[in-house]
Design a protein around this motif. Structure first.
Motif, short mmCIF file in Angstrom:
data_model
loop_
_atom_site.label_atom_id
_atom_site.label_comp_id
_atom_site.label_asym_id
_atom_site.label_seq_id
_atom_site.Cartn_x
_atom_site.Cartn_y
_atom_site.Cartn_z
N LEU B 139 76.32 18.79 -20.37
CA LEU B 139 77.03 17.82 -19.52
C LEU B 139 76.16 16.60 -19.22
O LEU B 139 76.67 15.50 -19.01
N ARG B 143 76.68 14.97 -24.20
CA ARG B 143 78.09 14.58 -24.17
C ARG B 143 78.59 14.10 -25.53
O ARG B 143 79.70 14.39 -25.93
N GLY B 147 83.53 17.20 -28.03
CA GLY B 147 84.81 16.50 -27.98
C GLY B 147 85.35 16.57 -26.56
O GLY B 147 84.72 17.14 -25.68
N ARG B 148 86.55 16.01 -26.36
CA ARG B 148 87.13 16.03 -25.02
C ARG B 148 87.44 17.45 -24.56
O ARG B 148 87.23 17.81 -23.40
N GLU B 149 87.91 18.29 -25.49
CA GLU B 149 88.28 19.67 -25.14
C GLU B 149 87.03 20.47 -24.76
O GLU B 149 86.98 21.15 -23.73
N LEU B 150 85.98 20.36 -25.58
CA LEU B 150 84.76 21.14 -25.37
C LEU B 150 84.04 20.68 -24.10
O LEU B 150 83.45 21.49 -23.39
N PHE B 151 84.10 19.39 -23.82
CA PHE B 151 83.49 18.87 -22.59
C PHE B 151 84.11 19.58 -21.38
O PHE B 151 83.40 20.01 -20.47
N GLY B 152 85.45 19.72 -21.40
CA GLY B 152 86.14 20.43 -20.32
C GLY B 152 85.71 21.89 -20.23
O GLY B 152 85.52 22.42 -19.12
N TRP B 153 85.53 22.53 -21.37
CA TRP B 153 85.08 23.94 -21.35
C TRP B 153 83.66 24.06 -20.82
O TRP B 153 83.30 25.07 -20.21
N LEU B 155 82.49 22.18 -18.44
CA LEU B 155 82.68 22.11 -16.99
C LEU B 155 83.08 23.50 -16.47
O LEU B 155 82.58 23.95 -15.43
N VAL B 156 83.96 24.17 -17.21
CA VAL B 156 84.41 25.52 -16.81
C VAL B 156 83.21 26.47 -16.81
O VAL B 156 82.96 27.18 -15.83
N ASP B 159 80.70 25.76 -13.92
CA ASP B 159 81.18 26.16 -12.59
C ASP B 159 81.28 27.67 -12.45
O ASP B 159 80.95 28.22 -11.40
#
Lengths: 249, 214
Positions: B139, B143, B147-153, B155-156, B159
Motif C-alpha cells: 500500500l 501501488r 491493479g485496482r482490484e488487487l489494491f482493494g484486496w 486494504l482488506v 485491515d
C-alpha cells in the motif's frame, strides 16, 4: 432532488479549454492545479490527419469508486447525484487516485486535486462553473433524464456522418452523471470501453471496516467486564498461594 | 518484617528492548490506523500528518524483530521454535484454558518458560506480522505493481490482519494485568512465587542450571 447531470457533447466542443480556466477561477486554483484536464488524440496518417483535445474531468459515476474507497469521507455524493469533494477532510492517502477507473484524481502534497462538482452552485440548482462558461454549448447541466434523451437524439443525428457516434455513460460504474456524446469510439477520447469498480472495495468498506470496528469495541467491553472477575479470582488465589508457601517453608 | 521476595531473571535486555520498541510502534500504528477506519476519528487524518506518523512507526515495527535477530539470534530462534512446538502439558493447558481466563492459575498443568497460551499468541503474531507488513508495504511502496482490484484486496488484508493483531493484543493486556505480569517485561525479573505458579517447569530448569554452575 432529481438526479442532475452534465452533458458533454464532443461534436460541439471547440476545444477552447475555457471550462478549465473558469473552474480554476471558481475554485481558486493555482495555474498548475487543474480539476478539468484534457486528453490529446492524434488520428490518421499524413496527409490525412486530425487531432482532438477532449475535456477529461470527473465522470460523476453513480457507483463512484472514489467515494467508496475514501476513508475519511472527503469525497462524497451530493443530493444532485454529483460527486463532491471537501479538501479539509482529505488526508491525501491517494486511494481515490488508485481506484478511479478513469484515472482522473491526482495527489499533490497531502491532498487530492479533483473536481468538487461545484457544490455551492449545483446544490442550489445552478450549473457548475465549467458549464456556465462553455461558449460552444458543448456542456449542458440539467435533469439527467432530459439530458440523456437529448444525447440520444443528438447521436441519432450524428450517426449519418459518424457511424461510430454514441452516448457514453458506462454501466460498469453504475452509469455516469457526466453523459458524453461521442463522434467516435470511447478509446479515441482516452475513455475505457468497459470501466468497472473493483469488487474488493465493497468488501473492504462495507464489510471489513464496520465488522472490525464492532468486533474490537465488543472485545474491549467483554474483556473489561471479564477482567474484573478474573483479577478478583487471581488475587484470592495469590493470597492462598502465599499462605501455602509460608506453610512449606 | 517481610523479607524481599526472591527474584528470577525472565527476560533479557534484548528481549525487553525488542518488546517495547514493537509495542511503541504497534500502538502508534493502531491509533493512526483507526483514523482511517472509524469515521468519527477521520478528521484527525486530514492533512496527512497521521500518515507520516504511521509510516515512521511502520519502519520502527519492522526494525524491532531485525534488532532482536542481530542482537540475540539464538534467543529469537528459540522464541519462534517454542511458539510452534506444543508438548503434552501444553495441550492439557490449552484444554484447561477457560479457567485460566477467569483468573485461576492454580492447578493448571505445569508450564515452561512460555505457557501454551503465550505460544499461540506469539505464533499468531508472527504470522500476522508478515501479513500486515507485506500488505502495508504494498500500500505504501508497491501501488504501481497492483491493479485496482488487487489494491482493494491489500486494504482488506491489511485491515483484517491488523484487527486480529489488535484483538490478540487486547487478550495479551488482559492476561498481563489479571496475573500482574507487567514487571517481568519492565525489570526483566519475576518473583519466585510468580514463576512457581505460572511456569513451574521453567523454574525447575532454571534451578537445575543454577546448581550445575554453582
Amino acid at each position: 432532488m432529481t438526479t442532475q447531470a452534465i452533458l458533454q457533447d464532443m461534436s460541439l466542443c471547440m476545444e477552447c479549454q475555457s471550462c478549465r480556466v473558469a473552474c480554476q477561477v471558481q475554485n481558486g486554483l493555482a495555474p498548475e492545479d487543474v480539476y478539468v484536464k484534457f486528453h490529446f488524440t492524434e488520428l490518421g496518417t499524413f496527409p490525412k490527419v486530425a487531432s482532438h483535445i477532449s475535456r477529461f474531468a470527473c465522470q460523476h459515476c453513480k457507483e463512484a469508486a472514489c467515494v467508496k474507497v475514501c476513508p475519511t469521507g472527503a469525497v462524497f455524493k451530493g443530493d444532485t447525484g454529483l460527486t463532491h469533494f471537501n479538501a479539509d477532510k482529505c488526508s491525501g492517502c491517494g486511494y481515490c487516485a488508485e481506484e478511479c477507473p478513469f484515472g482522473i484524481p491526482e495527489i499533490k502534497g497531502n491532498r487530492a486535486v479533483r473536481c468538487t462538482g461545484c457544490e455551492p452552485l449545483t446544490e442550489n440548482g445552478k450549473p457548475p462553473m465549467c458549464v456556465q462558461n462553455c461558449i460552444a454549448n458543448a456542456l449542458t447541466f440539467g435533469p439527467r433524464d432530459e439530458l440523456l434523451k437529448k444525447a440520444e437524439a443528438r447521436v441519432a443525428a450524428l450517426k449519418k456522418q459518424w457511424p461510430n457516434a454514441q452516448v457514453y455513460s458506462p454501466e460498469g460504474v453504475g452509469t455516469t452523471n457526466l453523459i458524453w456524446v461521442l463522434r467516435d469510439k470511447p478509446e479515441v477520447y482516452g475513455l475505457p470501453a468497459r470501466p468497472e469498480v473493483a469488487a474488493s472495495l465493497g468488501v473492504w468498506k462495507e464489510a471489513v471496516q464496520p465488522a472490525s470496528t464492532v468486533v474490537l469495541a465488543a472485545a474491549a467491553v467483554v474483556g473489561g467486564l471479564s477482567f474484573i472477575v478474573a483479577r478478583r479470582n487471581h488475587l484470592a488465589e495469590e493470597r492462598n498461594h502465599t499462605n501455602d508457601t509460608k506453610g512449606e517453608e | 518484617m517481610q523479607a524481599k521476595p526472591e527474584l528470577v531473571a525472565r527476560f533479557s535486555r534484548t528481549q525487553r528492548i525488542a518488546h517495547w520498541t514493537f509495542t511503541l510502534a504497534f500502538v502508534a500504528l493502531t491509533v493512526t490506523g483507526l483514523f482511517l477506519m472509524v469515521r468519527g476519528f477521520s478528521a484527525l487524518a486530514a492533512g496527512g500528518t497521521s500518515r507520516l506518523l504511521h509510516r515512521g512507526a511502520a519502519v520502527l515495527l519492522l526494525l524491532a524483530p531485525v534488532y532482536y535477530l542481530l542482537s540475540d539470534f539464538a534467543g529469537l530462534k528459540r522464541l519462534v521454535s517454542d511458539s510452534f512446538h506444543y508438548d503434552a502439558d501444553d495441550r492439557r493447558w490449552l484444554k484447561a484454558m477457560p479457567r485460566y481466563v477467569f483468573g485461576k492459575a492454580k492447578g493448571m498443568p505445569s508450564q515452561g518458560r512460555i505457557n501454551a497460551g503465550e505460544k499461540l499468541h506469539h505464533a499468531a503474531i508472527i504470522l500476522l506480522f508478515f501479513a500486515v507488513a507485506v500488505s502495508g508495504l504494498f500500500l505504501w511502496l508497491g501501488r504501481a505493481a497492483l491493479g485496482r482490484e488487487l489494491f482493494g484486496w491489500m486494504l482488506v488484508a491489511h485491515d483484517v490482519s491488523m484487527t486480529l493483531m489488535v484483538l490478540l493484543t487486547l487478550g495479551h493486556l488482559y492476561f498481563v494485568f489479571v496475573y500482574g505480569a507487567l514487571r517481568g517485561m519492565t525489570t526483566g525479573y519475576v518473583t519466585r512465587a510468580y514463576a512457581k505458579m505460572e511456569h513451574a517447569k521453567w523454574l525447575a530448569q532454571v534451578d537445575a542450571e543454577g546448581r550445575k554452575s554453582a
